[in-house]
Structures are given as C-alpha cells and as structure tokens.
Design a protein around this motif. Structure first.
Motif, PDB file in Angstrom:
ATOM      1  N   SER A  93      -4.126  10.869   0.792  1.00 37.13           N
ATOM      2  CA  SER A  93      -4.334   9.732   1.685  1.00 37.13           C
ATOM      3  C   SER A  93      -3.725   8.467   1.102  1.00 37.13           C
ATOM      4  O   SER A  93      -3.619   8.322  -0.121  1.00 37.13           O
ATOM      5  CB  SER A  93      -5.835   9.490   1.906  1.00 37.13           C
ATOM      6  N   ARG A 150      -3.552   4.009   2.321  1.00 39.46           N
ATOM      7  CA  ARG A 150      -3.842   2.984   3.312  1.00 39.46           C
ATOM      8  C   ARG A 150      -2.820   1.872   3.184  1.00 39.46           C
ATOM      9  O   ARG A 150      -2.673   1.274   2.109  1.00 39.46           O
ATOM     10  CB  ARG A 150      -5.242   2.411   3.147  1.00 39.46           C
ATOM     11  N   GLY A 152       0.772  -1.229   0.000  1.00 37.56           N
ATOM     12  CA  GLY A 152       0.000   0.000   0.000  1.00 37.56           C
ATOM     13  C   GLY A 152       0.806   1.283   0.000  1.00 37.56           C
ATOM     14  O   GLY A 152       0.217   2.370  -0.041  1.00 37.56           O
ATOM     15  N   TYR A 185      -4.208  -2.559   9.423  1.00 34.77           N
ATOM     16  CA  TYR A 185      -4.230  -1.471   8.462  1.00 34.77           C
ATOM     17  C   TYR A 185      -3.779  -0.167   9.114  1.00 34.77           C
ATOM     18  O   TYR A 185      -3.927   0.022  10.328  1.00 34.77           O
ATOM     19  CB  TYR A 185      -5.648  -1.267   7.909  1.00 34.77           C
ATOM     20  N   SER A 201      -1.463  -1.878   4.375  1.00 35.17           N
ATOM     21  CA  SER A 201      -1.975  -3.151   4.868  1.00 35.17           C
ATOM     22  C   SER A 201      -0.809  -4.035   5.274  1.00 35.17           C
ATOM     23  O   SER A 201       0.276  -3.969   4.682  1.00 35.17           O
ATOM     24  CB  SER A 201      -2.793  -3.868   3.794  1.00 35.17           C
ATOM     25  N   ARG A 240      -4.901  12.214  12.303  1.00 32.00           N
ATOM     26  CA  ARG A 240      -4.713  12.031  10.855  1.00 32.00           C
ATOM     27  C   ARG A 240      -4.625  10.557  10.461  1.00 32.00           C
ATOM     28  O   ARG A 240      -5.064  10.174   9.386  1.00 32.00           O
ATOM     29  CB  ARG A 240      -3.433  12.743  10.397  1.00 32.00           C
ATOM     30  N   PHE A 241      -4.024   9.756  11.318  1.00 38.10           N
ATOM     31  CA  PHE A 241      -3.838   8.326  11.034  1.00 38.10           C
ATOM     32  C   PHE A 241      -4.764   7.494  11.912  1.00 38.10           C
ATOM     33  O   PHE A 241      -5.041   7.850  13.058  1.00 38.10           O
ATOM     34  CB  PHE A 241      -2.400   7.900  11.326  1.00 38.10           C
ATOM     35  N   THR A 242      -5.212   6.370  11.349  1.00 35.45           N
ATOM     36  CA  THR A 242      -6.052   5.445  12.113  1.00 35.45           C
ATOM     37  C   THR A 242      -5.554   4.021  11.892  1.00 35.45           C
ATOM     38  O   THR A 242      -5.407   3.589  10.741  1.00 35.45           O
ATOM     39  CB  THR A 242      -7.516   5.532  11.666  1.00 35.45           C
ATOM     40  N   GLN A 273      -4.632   3.685   8.042  1.00 37.80           N
ATOM     41  CA  GLN A 273      -5.233   4.692   7.162  1.00 37.80           C
ATOM     42  C   GLN A 273      -4.558   6.018   7.465  1.00 37.80           C
ATOM     43  O   GLN A 273      -4.589   6.489   8.603  1.00 37.80           O
ATOM     44  CB  GLN A 273      -6.740   4.788   7.409  1.00 37.80           C
ATOM     45  N   MET A 274      -3.950   6.603   6.451  1.00 38.50           N
ATOM     46  CA  MET A 274      -3.204   7.846   6.617  1.00 38.50           C
ATOM     47  C   MET A 274      -3.871   8.937   5.799  1.00 38.50           C
ATOM     48  O   MET A 274      -3.913   8.845   4.562  1.00 38.50           O
ATOM     49  CB  MET A 274      -1.748   7.648   6.174  1.00 38.50           C
ATOM     50  N   ASN A 275      -4.377   9.942   6.473  1.00 41.24           N
ATOM     51  CA  ASN A 275      -5.024  11.081   5.826  1.00 41.24           C
ATOM     52  C   ASN A 275      -4.238  12.351   6.081  1.00 41.24           C
ATOM     53  O   ASN A 275      -3.400  12.407   6.985  1.00 41.24           O
ATOM     54  CB  ASN A 275      -6.447  11.235   6.353  1.00 41.24           C
ATOM     55  N   SER A 306      -6.209  -0.036  12.436  1.00 39.04           N
ATOM     56  CA  SER A 306      -7.304  -0.969  12.659  1.00 39.04           C
ATOM     57  C   SER A 306      -6.805  -2.387  12.404  1.00 39.04           C
ATOM     58  O   SER A 306      -5.752  -2.576  11.784  1.00 39.04           O
ATOM     59  CB  SER A 306      -8.505  -0.645  11.774  1.00 39.04           C
TER      60      SER A 306
END
Length: 115
Positions: free
Chosen positions: A17, A19, A8, A79, A21, A66-68, A81-83, A70
C-alpha cells in the motif's frame, strides 16, 4: 491559479500500500473537482480517481475496490490511498485540480510496484 504539490510516491512490493497526498495553494476557494491521473512513458495520461464538490467519486475500472480518493477541505489536500498494488500500477501519478474551468497539474510523483 492553483498550485499543487504531491508527495508519498515510492517503491512498494506487489500487494502493498501507498498513500499519495496533494496539497493545494493559491485560488483554492474556487476549486471544484480534484483528482489523480497517471502516465507511463509513451502512453497517454489516464484518469485514476476524481472527487468533485459534494463528495462524488469516480474511479477507473482498473483501480475500483483497491484505491480510495478523499479530500480534506480544511487542509486543502486530496489523498489517494492505494491498496493491493500491482506491477501495472507503476506510473508517475499527477494531481489535478479544476478551478474556474482551468486545470492545474502537480509535478508528479513516481510509484513503482516491484518485487
């Protein structure tokens, strides 16, 4: 032993953004914490986000909001998730898993934030 394979990464413009994995295989039933670290040349590897059993999450101050992170236990995948990415987020990102008090690392995936 746990094997980890990241995917990713890539090139993205500031504000964009991505993501990441990380798929785990091997002794997955004993995995406790999983997370993401990042590193630039000549600098120490730093923690970005960690998720532990029960879903508790910890983030570096620089990525909070900004980042999540999961985790999908059915897919043995974590994962990131980078925004709202910033140029200072540029680094090689490594997946990490702790199993029976032993740490395993993925091979790393490059994230470059640049216009």
């Amino acid at each position: 032993q746990v094997q980890l394979v990241e995917s990713g990464g890539g090139l993205v413009q500031p504000g964009g953004s991505l993501r990441l994995s990380c798929a785990a295989s091997g002794s997955i039933n004993s995995i406790g914490a999983m997370g993401w670290f990042r590193q630039n040349p000549g600098k120490p590897r730093e923690s970005v986000a960690i998720i532990i059993s029960g879903g508790i999450r910890n983030y570096a101050e620089s990525v909070k909001g900004r980042f999540t992170i999961s985790r999908d236990n059915a897919k043995n995948t974590v994962y990131l998730q980078m925004n709202s990415l910033k140029p200072e987020d540029t680094a090689v990102y490594y997946c990490y898993a702790n199993s029976n008090s032993m740490g395993s690392w993925g091979q790393g995936t490059q994230v470059t934030v640049s216009s």
